[in-house]
Structure formats: C-alpha cells, structure tokens
Design a protein around this motif. Sequence first.
Motif, mmCIF file in Angstrom:
data_model
loop_
_atom_site.group_PDB
_atom_site.id
_atom_site.type_symbol
_atom_site.label_atom_id
_atom_site.label_comp_id
_atom_site.label_asym_id
_atom_site.label_seq_id
_atom_site.Cartn_x
_atom_site.Cartn_y
_atom_site.Cartn_z
ATOM 1 N N LEU A 1 0.884 -1.347 0.098
ATOM 2 C CA LEU A 1 -0.191 -0.035 0.014
ATOM 3 C C LEU A 1 0.917 1.423 -0.071
ATOM 4 C CD1 LEU A 1 -2.821 -0.972 2.666
ATOM 5 C CD2 LEU A 1 -2.845 -1.284 -0.047
ATOM 6 N N ILE A 2 1.868 1.216 0.534
ATOM 7 C CA ILE A 2 3.061 2.383 0.681
ATOM 8 C C ILE A 2 3.290 2.618 -0.608
ATOM 9 C CG2 ILE A 2 5.043 3.404 1.779
ATOM 10 C CD1 ILE A 2 3.067 3.319 3.984
ATOM 11 N N GLU A 3 3.769 1.529 -1.409
ATOM 12 C CA GLU A 3 4.404 1.865 -2.665
ATOM 13 C C GLU A 3 3.381 2.339 -3.871
ATOM 14 O OE1 GLU A 3 7.334 1.745 -5.366
ATOM 15 O OE2 GLU A 3 7.556 1.462 -3.000
ATOM 16 N N ARG A 4 2.244 1.827 -3.589
ATOM 17 C CA ARG A 4 1.159 2.623 -4.347
ATOM 18 C C ARG A 4 1.061 4.145 -4.090
ATOM 19 N NH1 ARG A 4 -4.277 -0.657 -3.451
ATOM 20 N NH2 ARG A 4 -4.912 0.983 -4.626
ATOM 21 N N ILE A 5 0.752 4.249 -2.807
ATOM 22 C CA ILE A 5 0.849 5.669 -2.555
ATOM 23 C C ILE A 5 2.067 6.681 -2.825
ATOM 24 C CG2 ILE A 5 0.714 7.314 -0.130
ATOM 25 C CD1 ILE A 5 -0.797 4.966 0.982
ATOM 26 N N ARG A 6 3.199 5.936 -2.618
ATOM 27 C CA ARG A 6 4.553 6.538 -3.107
ATOM 28 C C ARG A 6 4.353 6.964 -4.848
ATOM 29 N NH1 ARG A 6 9.313 6.039 -0.664
ATOM 30 N NH2 ARG A 6 8.697 4.050 0.311
ATOM 31 N N LYS A 7 3.850 6.012 -5.424
ATOM 32 C CA LYS A 7 3.777 6.351 -6.750
ATOM 33 C C LYS A 7 2.633 7.318 -7.476
ATOM 34 C CE LYS A 7 5.563 1.693 -8.174
ATOM 35 N NZ LYS A 7 5.343 0.370 -8.887
ATOM 36 N N ASN A 8 1.715 7.566 -6.399
ATOM 37 C CA ASN A 8 0.776 8.744 -7.022
ATOM 38 C C ASN A 8 1.472 10.090 -7.098
ATOM 39 O OD1 ASN A 8 -1.217 10.854 -6.412
ATOM 40 N ND2 ASN A 8 -2.670 9.347 -5.510
ATOM 41 N N PRO A 9 1.065 10.660 -7.979
ATOM 42 C CA PRO A 9 1.774 11.961 -8.503
ATOM 43 C C PRO A 9 1.608 13.213 -7.500
ATOM 44 C CG PRO A 9 0.373 11.165 -10.377
ATOM 45 C CD PRO A 9 0.231 10.500 -9.316
ATOM 46 N N LEU A 10 0.496 12.912 -6.635
ATOM 47 C CA LEU A 10 0.571 13.959 -5.521
ATOM 48 C C LEU A 10 1.681 13.886 -4.290
ATOM 49 C CD1 LEU A 10 -3.350 14.114 -4.656
ATOM 50 C CD2 LEU A 10 -2.059 15.766 -5.826
ATOM 51 N N SER A 11 2.215 12.427 -4.430
ATOM 52 C CA SER A 11 3.373 12.378 -3.501
ATOM 53 C C SER A 11 4.419 13.048 -3.838
ATOM 54 C CB SER A 11 3.351 10.872 -3.446
ATOM 55 O OG SER A 11 4.515 10.473 -2.699
ATOM 56 N N ARG A 12 4.528 13.293 -5.066
ATOM 57 C CA ARG A 12 6.065 14.146 -5.611
ATOM 58 C C ARG A 12 5.951 15.391 -5.202
ATOM 59 N NH1 ARG A 12 11.245 13.545 -7.068
ATOM 60 N NH2 ARG A 12 11.804 15.358 -8.411
ATOM 61 N N ALA A 13 4.536 16.038 -5.279
ATOM 62 C CA ALA A 13 4.341 17.295 -4.908
ATOM 63 C C ALA A 13 4.329 17.573 -3.380
ATOM 64 C CB ALA A 13 2.967 17.749 -5.758
ATOM 65 N N LEU A 14 3.788 16.764 -2.617
ATOM 66 C CA LEU A 14 3.583 16.858 -1.337
ATOM 67 C C LEU A 14 4.806 16.431 -0.533
ATOM 68 C CD1 LEU A 14 0.138 15.945 -1.045
ATOM 69 C CD2 LEU A 14 0.833 18.237 -1.204
ATOM 70 N N ARG A 15 6.002 16.080 -1.010
ATOM 71 C CA ARG A 15 7.100 15.470 -0.175
ATOM 72 C C ARG A 15 7.549 16.543 0.593
ATOM 73 N NH1 ARG A 15 12.000 14.298 -4.467
ATOM 74 N NH2 ARG A 15 12.323 16.624 -5.174
#
Length: 309
Positions: A151-165
């Motif tokens: 599940l963490i890996e799926r969330i990491r691949k969400n484009p929003l993850s990059r913007a919110l890191r």
Amino acid sequence: LNTLAEGKEVVVSRGELVEIGGSFRIPDVMRKGQAILREVGSTNRTRLSDYEEAIGPQTALLLKVHTSNYRIVGFTAQVPLPELVRLGKRRGLPVMLDQGSGNLLDLAPRGVKDESPAQSLLAQGADLVTFSGDKLLGGPQAGILAGRSDLIERIRKNPLSRALRVDKITYAALEGTLQAYVTGRAEEEVPVLRMLAETAESLKARARRCSDRVRELSAGRVVAEILPGSSLVGGGAAPLEELPTWLLAVGCRDKSANDLEEALRRRRPPVIARIQDDRLVMDLRTVPIDQEEELAQAAAALGEARATR
C-alpha cells in the motif's frame, strides 16, 4: 485516500469526523482526496454492525480516526481496532487508522492513557497508520505513513506524493529525533517526552530551588512560593490528561497578577506564565533545567517593574 479510494466510498464513524488545527476537517480532506465519505453510527455510539451494513460494491476503505484532540464521554461506544480489522479481512478491505499524535512509546506509566503507540496499532492489524511527526513524537511538523509495504508503494507512486514530499531539512530533523528512540534516549533528549517523564518529586525540588533564588535575587521584593498543581498535555493529544506538578507562584505587594503577567510577556525573550486563582504561576515542567536561572532573574526583576494598571 486519493490512492486507495478515489471515486469510491470510505466508511468512518460519525463520532470520528474530527477537525484539526487550521480548521481542517475529515469531510473536507476526504473531498479533496476525491473519496466519498460514508458516515456510520451516531456522534456518541458506533457499532461494528454499522460498518458492516455500510459496506457495498463501492466501498474501498475502512477508516478509523483516533480523537487525539478531544473526547466524547458518557453514553458512548466505539469499535475496537482489532474488531474492525477482522471485518476488513473478512470483506477484503484495508483498514486505515489516523493516530494523529505521533506517539511511539507506552506513556501509560507516565499518566498519559489512551494514546496507543503507532507500533501497537500496526501489531493489532491496521493496514495503514497515519500520524504526525511533531506532537508526541517530538520531531518536525510532517505527516507520516506506516503499514503494508504494497500500500505504501502504491501511495508513493501517486503523482501527488511528489508534489507533497517534505524537504531534506525535514528528513534530517526527523532522522535526528527518531535516532533518540532507537538508542533508548527519547525521554532524555526529546523535549516533550522529557517534560512528560519528569516526576512530581523532581519538579517540587526544582520549584523550591527556583523560588529561593527569586527571593535572593529580588532581596525580598518579590514573594515566591511553590504550590501543587497540574500540567495539561495539550498539543493535539491526551486532551483530558492532567499530570501532577509543582508551580512557582510569584507576587509583588503593589502589582496585580495581570501586571506581572504582562511584564514577563514583554521581556526579551518573553516569559509566558499563567494566572491561576488570581496568582501568577509558572510550571517548571515546561522549563529546561538550564533555563532556571534565566527564569529566576526574570521573576526577580518583577520587583523593579512599574505597575501598568
């Protein structure tokens, strides 16, 4: 939410639709994540059957939110996490728990109850646990996800993850804080935990030492004594818990408590005290030992400050 439940339903108890600092609310967060809120139960009572009856073809996630900044008391009922986990497994749904406070230790021996460590929640079967990097964890402000690696890996691949890191400074500060936990020195090195861990006996000795110093520095112009009191945990966690403490109470014959409070607040650096029963008091639990002398000097200087009222 956006990764696991975009366009689908997330089931959550009506009594857990919290609002956190900054007026952010669970329904609003859900909407921004493009998930559909499915409320169940009532404000004060939610049963396992409420969750089960709400599950349908559009259900993607079971969400439990720890009410870390408020409590509902009296005629209440809520579903324990292990029961919700069993329901999730039976129906093929992940269970996510928002712990909020960031607690990583068993604080019950320190008088802080109902703040389960994040590790305990994962051990009880939660698929995802979300919590703060600050608050009881004691690190920088950040949001942390822990749980199933897929599940963490799926969330990491969400484009929003990059913007919110978070940035590298936040990572460095978080690493430094977590290192104290790894070495077993969190209660000595993390300020919030050090405050929670200090005993009433230690605080009484420190308050007495500080009051003696205030009388000495002010040549008797400031009355200083110690009083039993309580410390509130606050900071978005354990809203009802009070820890026994000892307070430094100061006063001057010709000045009101309001005058003294304002004089301390206007100092550089400011000293933030509180008024209790028309007396100015300071909780030594919130004062590092290496700042005691500075506090005593500030309190002693009240004997020289002019009244403003």
